[in-house]
Scaffold this motif. Structure first.
Motif, PDB file in Angstrom:
ATOM      1  N   SER A  55       0.827  -1.215   0.000  1.00  0.00           N
ATOM      2  CA  SER A  55       0.000   0.000   0.000  1.00  0.00           C
ATOM      3  C   SER A  55       0.854   1.256   0.000  1.00  0.00           C
ATOM      4  N   ALA A  56       1.960   1.243   0.756  1.00  0.00           N
ATOM      5  CA  ALA A  56       2.813   2.426   0.851  1.00  0.00           C
ATOM      6  C   ALA A  56       3.603   2.678  -0.424  1.00  0.00           C
ATOM      7  N   ASN A  57       3.790   1.630  -1.235  1.00  0.00           N
ATOM      8  CA  ASN A  57       4.631   1.762  -2.432  1.00  0.00           C
ATOM      9  C   ASN A  57       3.904   1.330  -3.690  1.00  0.00           C
ATOM     10  N   LEU A  58       2.595   1.511  -3.699  1.00  0.00           N
ATOM     11  CA  LEU A  58       1.794   1.022  -4.811  1.00  0.00           C
ATOM     12  C   LEU A  58       2.177   1.705  -6.127  1.00  0.00           C
ATOM     13  N   GLN A  59       2.491   2.993  -6.073  1.00  0.00           N
ATOM     14  CA  GLN A  59       2.857   3.697  -7.300  1.00  0.00           C
ATOM     15  C   GLN A  59       4.162   3.163  -7.882  1.00  0.00           C
ATOM     16  N   ASN A  60       5.129   2.856  -7.019  1.00  0.00           N
ATOM     17  CA  ASN A  60       6.387   2.303  -7.499  1.00  0.00           C
ATOM     18  C   ASN A  60       6.191   0.919  -8.112  1.00  0.00           C
ATOM     19  N   ILE A  61       5.394   0.092  -7.452  1.00  0.00           N
ATOM     20  CA  ILE A  61       5.125  -1.248  -7.984  1.00  0.00           C
ATOM     21  C   ILE A  61       4.349  -1.150  -9.296  1.00  0.00           C
ATOM     22  N   GLN A  62       3.415  -0.214  -9.370  1.00  0.00           N
ATOM     23  CA  GLN A  62       2.638  -0.024 -10.589  1.00  0.00           C
ATOM     24  C   GLN A  62       3.549   0.348 -11.758  1.00  0.00           C
ATOM     25  N   LEU A 170       0.934  -1.095  14.033  1.00  0.00           N
ATOM     26  CA  LEU A 170       2.244  -0.456  13.881  1.00  0.00           C
ATOM     27  C   LEU A 170       2.828  -0.674  12.491  1.00  0.00           C
ATOM     28  N   ALA A 171       2.347  -1.684  11.775  1.00  0.00           N
ATOM     29  CA  ALA A 171       2.962  -2.049  10.502  1.00  0.00           C
ATOM     30  C   ALA A 171       2.861  -0.933   9.469  1.00  0.00           C
ATOM     31  N   THR A 172       1.724  -0.248   9.419  1.00  0.00           N
ATOM     32  CA  THR A 172       1.530   0.775   8.385  1.00  0.00           C
ATOM     33  C   THR A 172       2.515   1.935   8.519  1.00  0.00           C
ATOM     34  N   PRO A 173       2.642   2.580   9.692  1.00  0.00           N
ATOM     35  CA  PRO A 173       3.649   3.655   9.774  1.00  0.00           C
ATOM     36  C   PRO A 173       5.079   3.142   9.648  1.00  0.00           C
ATOM     37  N   LEU A 174       5.366   1.945  10.169  1.00  0.00           N
ATOM     38  CA  LEU A 174       6.715   1.406  10.049  1.00  0.00           C
ATOM     39  C   LEU A 174       7.072   1.137   8.585  1.00  0.00           C
ATOM     40  N   ALA A 175       6.116   0.672   7.798  1.00  0.00           N
ATOM     41  CA  ALA A 175       6.381   0.404   6.384  1.00  0.00           C
ATOM     42  C   ALA A 175       6.787   1.667   5.650  1.00  0.00           C
ATOM     43  N   ARG A 176       6.219   2.798   6.041  1.00  0.00           N
ATOM     44  CA  ARG A 176       6.569   4.071   5.403  1.00  0.00           C
ATOM     45  C   ARG A 176       7.981   4.532   5.765  1.00  0.00           C
ATOM     46  N   LEU A 177       8.502   4.045   6.897  1.00  0.00           N
ATOM     47  CA  LEU A 177       9.796   4.532   7.372  1.00  0.00           C
ATOM     48  C   LEU A 177      10.971   3.967   6.577  1.00  0.00           C
ATOM     49  N   PHE A 178      10.905   2.685   6.232  1.00  0.00           N
ATOM     50  CA  PHE A 178      12.082   2.082   5.602  1.00  0.00           C
ATOM     51  C   PHE A 178      11.828   1.501   4.214  1.00  0.00           C
ATOM     52  N   SER A 179      10.593   1.611   3.704  1.00  0.00           N
ATOM     53  CA  SER A 179      10.324   1.016   2.396  1.00  0.00           C
ATOM     54  C   SER A 179      11.088   1.718   1.280  1.00  0.00           C
ATOM     55  N   SER A 180      11.343   3.030   1.434  1.00  0.00           N
ATOM     56  CA  SER A 180      12.120   3.739   0.410  1.00  0.00           C
ATOM     57  C   SER A 180      13.533   3.184   0.312  1.00  0.00           C
ATOM     58  N   GLN A 187      14.653  -2.410  -5.727  1.00  0.00           N
ATOM     59  CA  GLN A 187      13.373  -2.070  -6.323  1.00  0.00           C
ATOM     60  C   GLN A 187      12.251  -2.850  -5.624  1.00  0.00           C
ATOM     61  N   TRP A 188      11.173  -3.179  -6.358  1.00  0.00           N
ATOM     62  CA  TRP A 188      10.018  -3.787  -5.700  1.00  0.00           C
ATOM     63  C   TRP A 188      10.309  -5.193  -5.191  1.00  0.00           C
ATOM     64  N   ARG A 189      11.289  -5.874  -5.778  1.00  0.00           N
ATOM     65  CA  ARG A 189      11.608  -7.231  -5.319  1.00  0.00           C
ATOM     66  C   ARG A 189      12.093  -7.220  -3.880  1.00  0.00           C
ATOM     67  N   ALA A 190      12.771  -6.133  -3.483  1.00  0.00           N
ATOM     68  CA  ALA A 190      13.279  -6.053  -2.111  1.00  0.00           C
ATOM     69  C   ALA A 190      12.136  -6.067  -1.105  1.00  0.00           C
ATOM     70  N   ILE A 314      -2.718  11.761   3.892  1.00  0.00           N
ATOM     71  CA  ILE A 314      -1.669  11.315   2.979  1.00  0.00           C
ATOM     72  C   ILE A 314      -2.032  11.678   1.538  1.00  0.00           C
ATOM     73  N   GLY A 315      -3.318  11.588   1.204  1.00  0.00           N
ATOM     74  CA  GLY A 315      -3.756  11.967  -0.134  1.00  0.00           C
ATOM     75  C   GLY A 315      -3.523  13.439  -0.419  1.00  0.00           C
ATOM     76  N   LEU A 316      -3.794  14.299   0.554  1.00  0.00           N
ATOM     77  CA  LEU A 316      -3.558  15.731   0.373  1.00  0.00           C
ATOM     78  C   LEU A 316      -2.080  16.022   0.166  1.00  0.00           C
ATOM     79  N   LEU A 317      -1.233  15.462   1.008  1.00  0.00           N
ATOM     80  CA  LEU A 317       0.207  15.696   0.885  1.00  0.00           C
ATOM     81  C   LEU A 317       0.743  15.159  -0.441  1.00  0.00           C
ATOM     82  N   THR A 318       0.229  14.011  -0.876  1.00  0.00           N
ATOM     83  CA  THR A 318       0.650  13.455  -2.163  1.00  0.00           C
ATOM     84  C   THR A 318       0.220  14.362  -3.312  1.00  0.00           C
ATOM     85  N   ALA A 319      -0.989  14.915  -3.229  1.00  0.00           N
ATOM     86  CA  ALA A 319      -1.474  15.830  -4.266  1.00  0.00           C
ATOM     87  C   ALA A 319      -0.636  17.096  -4.334  1.00  0.00           C
ATOM     88  N   LEU A 320      -0.006  17.458  -3.222  1.00  0.00           N
ATOM     89  CA  LEU A 320       0.857  18.649  -3.185  1.00  0.00           C
ATOM     90  C   LEU A 320       2.308  18.314  -3.537  1.00  0.00           C
TER      91      LEU A 320
END
Length: 555
Positions: A55-62, A170-180, A187-190, A314-320
């Protein structure tokens, strides 16, 4: 009939399992309790991490897989389609076959599918892994909960339940911290390799420290599979309708209407069969009782309101134009507050008054949404620390008490009601999240079109300010575009982008304000209910606790 390993343990009467399929409750030494706690923490986060990473990296996977937006939406929707209905079978699977096969079979199957996807890079395989992830997550969430309960002394088992249900959040915020960082490494395989590594660690931990044995019984009946064959595809079609409706648009894809009609027919058929059974998988009469209906409405409503964070903020910040790297500090704050909320919920839980933390949670949501409703195009992640901290705290502070309301009511009425409650809780959380994103997303798109139309109507070339803005925007291309007509066209394009940005900001403000209003209405309802219980002395939770204590004494 007991597990084969039951002979290794000598249980005291109070240590026997509360129901078949649940582990016994022996008096563990401190070291073993610490082990159970750490394994429960690992399993709980792992169960939710796979979907959180996607979910946090859907655009990259897409982009990496070359997918259209609707294909990318299936990646998260298919997870919910399998996750939401598996609770029907998993409870009875544990009751009939025991905990050890339950843990090993589902973990091993998930590891094999995830490993296969690391080597087979196809969209179809991705969907299979996401579907398997939904099944495994349902099993892992239960397993993590059972380990966390074992880590607590008998007097604090309810605190273990609150911790077990809160830790996966806790998984959702943690995924945003190190997924980049994972994407930079491979890439997405990682992401999938990391998910695979966590699941292997879980399997090793389950082998290293097993749960105490449980009592087993013959749980499955033939009609259970008929019900599941109707119920599971019905819920899956409903998930597809909610998950894809906003992407394809509700009135543009005919199959969405067919999916909704099919889900209604299939679910109704399953409930009709269950309503006339002597030993139902889903106790429809109890599902229709006042306390369960109120429980479901509150749980769904709060889950929809909490979409303010996952979709709204998150949608607002992404739109900006804010990306994952720039969101790092915000999710550090959210992770810390989430952990704080889990601890606070466990420490303050009072089984005789579980409505109070729900009231406070809804109040925090209303305050946070009102703060966000003042957003402008200059807002950045650091401006949302307070509001999103309130939302993060509320998300976990309400979860444990909400679960306890249902599970205590089910335990008071007997083991057969646990399956029904598992289905109701799974529906309220999973479908509530999908419905929240669908509702807020649809509302945001409609309001964006409204605001864009209103802004464009006020823009005329005869307005000196508009003319000056077009000239200034076109002047930015003065060094590379010599043709005045082309410069003017570029300036008009930039102005259109600014109009879209402002319309999006105004639309998200409408979303935040709507969430605030809905939260206030929910607050009024919950508060009125709490006041009525205080005045009349009615306390259904105290009655449920008394019934459970009687059953325990009679064992």
């Amino acid at each position: 009939m007991t597990d084969d390993e039951a002979g290794e343990y000598q249980f005291k009467p109070h240590e026997r399992p509360m129901m078949p399929g649940s582990p016994a409750s022996p008096d563990h030494p401190t070291g073993r309790r610490v082990g159970y706690f750490l394994i429960g923490l690992l399993i709980g986060i792992t169960g939710a991490m796979g979907n959180a990473l996607v979910s946090a990296n859907l655009q990259n996977i897409q982009g990496a897989l070359g997918l259209y937006s609707d294909q990318a939406a299936w990646m998260t929707t298919v997870y919910t389609m399998t996750n939401v209905s598996m609770s029907l079978l998993l409870v009875k699977f544990r009751q009939q076959f025991g905990l050890v096969p339950f843990a090993r079979i589902f973990l091993a199957a998930y590891i094999l599918l995830t490993a296969a996807h690391v080597f087979v890079h196809e969209y179809a395989t991705s969907l299979m892994v996401r579907g398997a992830s939904g099944i495994a997550a349902s099993a892992l969430s239960t397993l993590g909960l059972l380990y966390m309960i074992q880590s607590m002394p008998a007097a604090h088992r309810l605190k273990g339940i609150v911790l077990g249900i809160g830790i996966p959040q806790l998984a959702t915020p943690l995924a945003r911290l190190f997924s980049s960082d994972l994407l930079e490494l491979g890439q997405w395989r990682a992401l999938y390799i990391f998910e695979l590594g966590l699941s292997i660690l879980c399997l090793a931990a389950v082998f290293l420290l097993r749960l105490p044995p449980s009592e087993r019984m013959k749980a499955f009946e033939k009609l259970d599979f008929v019900t599941f064959a109707l119920y599971a595809p019905g819920v899956a079609l409903l998930c597809a309708f909610l998950g894809l409706g906003r992407v394809l648009w509700w009135t543009e894809a005919p199959w969405l209407g067919y999916a909704l009609c099919g889900s209604i027919v299939l679910i109704a058929a399953a409930l009709l069969i269950e309503h006339n059974r002597a030993n139902p998988l889903l106790n429809t009469r109890w599902m229709g009782s006042g306390i369960i209906v109120r429980f479901a409405l509150i749980a769904v409503t709060v889950r929809v309101l909490l979409s303010e964070q996952t979709y709204g903020a998150i949608g607002l910040l992404t739109a900006l134009g804010v990306n994952n790297d720039q969101l790092f500090n915000l999710f550090v704050v959210i992770s810390f507050v989430t952990a704080l909320g889990i601890a606070a919920s466990a420490l303050t839980v009072n089984p005789a008054n579980l409505g109070r933390p729900i009231f406070y949670s809804v109040l925090l949501i209303a305050i946070g949404a009102y703060i966000d409703a003042q957003s402008t195009n200059l807002i950045r992640p650091q401006n949302m620390y307070i509001s999103q901290s309130l939302l993060a705290f509320a998300a976990v502070f309400f979860m444990g008490p909400t679960l306890l309301i249902g599970i205590l009511q089910a335990m008071a009425r007997g083991p057969n009601h646990i399956v029904t409650f598992s289905a109701v809780f799974s529906i309220t959380q999973s479908l509530g999240g999908l419905a929240g994103s669908a509702f807020l997303g649809t509302f945001q798109i409609m309001r964006e079109k409204f605001h864009a139309h209103a802004i464009v109507q006020s823009l005329t070339l005869t307005d000196p300010q508009v003319a000056a803005r077009l000239q200034a925007l076109g002047g930015a291309y003065g060094g590379v575009v010599s043709d005045p007509t082309l410069r003017s066209a570029q300036g008009a394009a930039l102005l259109a982008q600014q109009v879209t940005r402002e319309a999006n900001v105004l639309a998200f403000n409408d979303v935040f304000l709507t969430v605030c209003v809905l939260a206030c209405l929910t607050l009024l309802w919950v508060g009125t209910r709490q006041l009525r219980m205080y005045i009349t002395g009615e306390n259904p939770m105290a009655a449920a606790l008394e019934a459970i204590a009687k059953k325990r004494t009679q064992q």
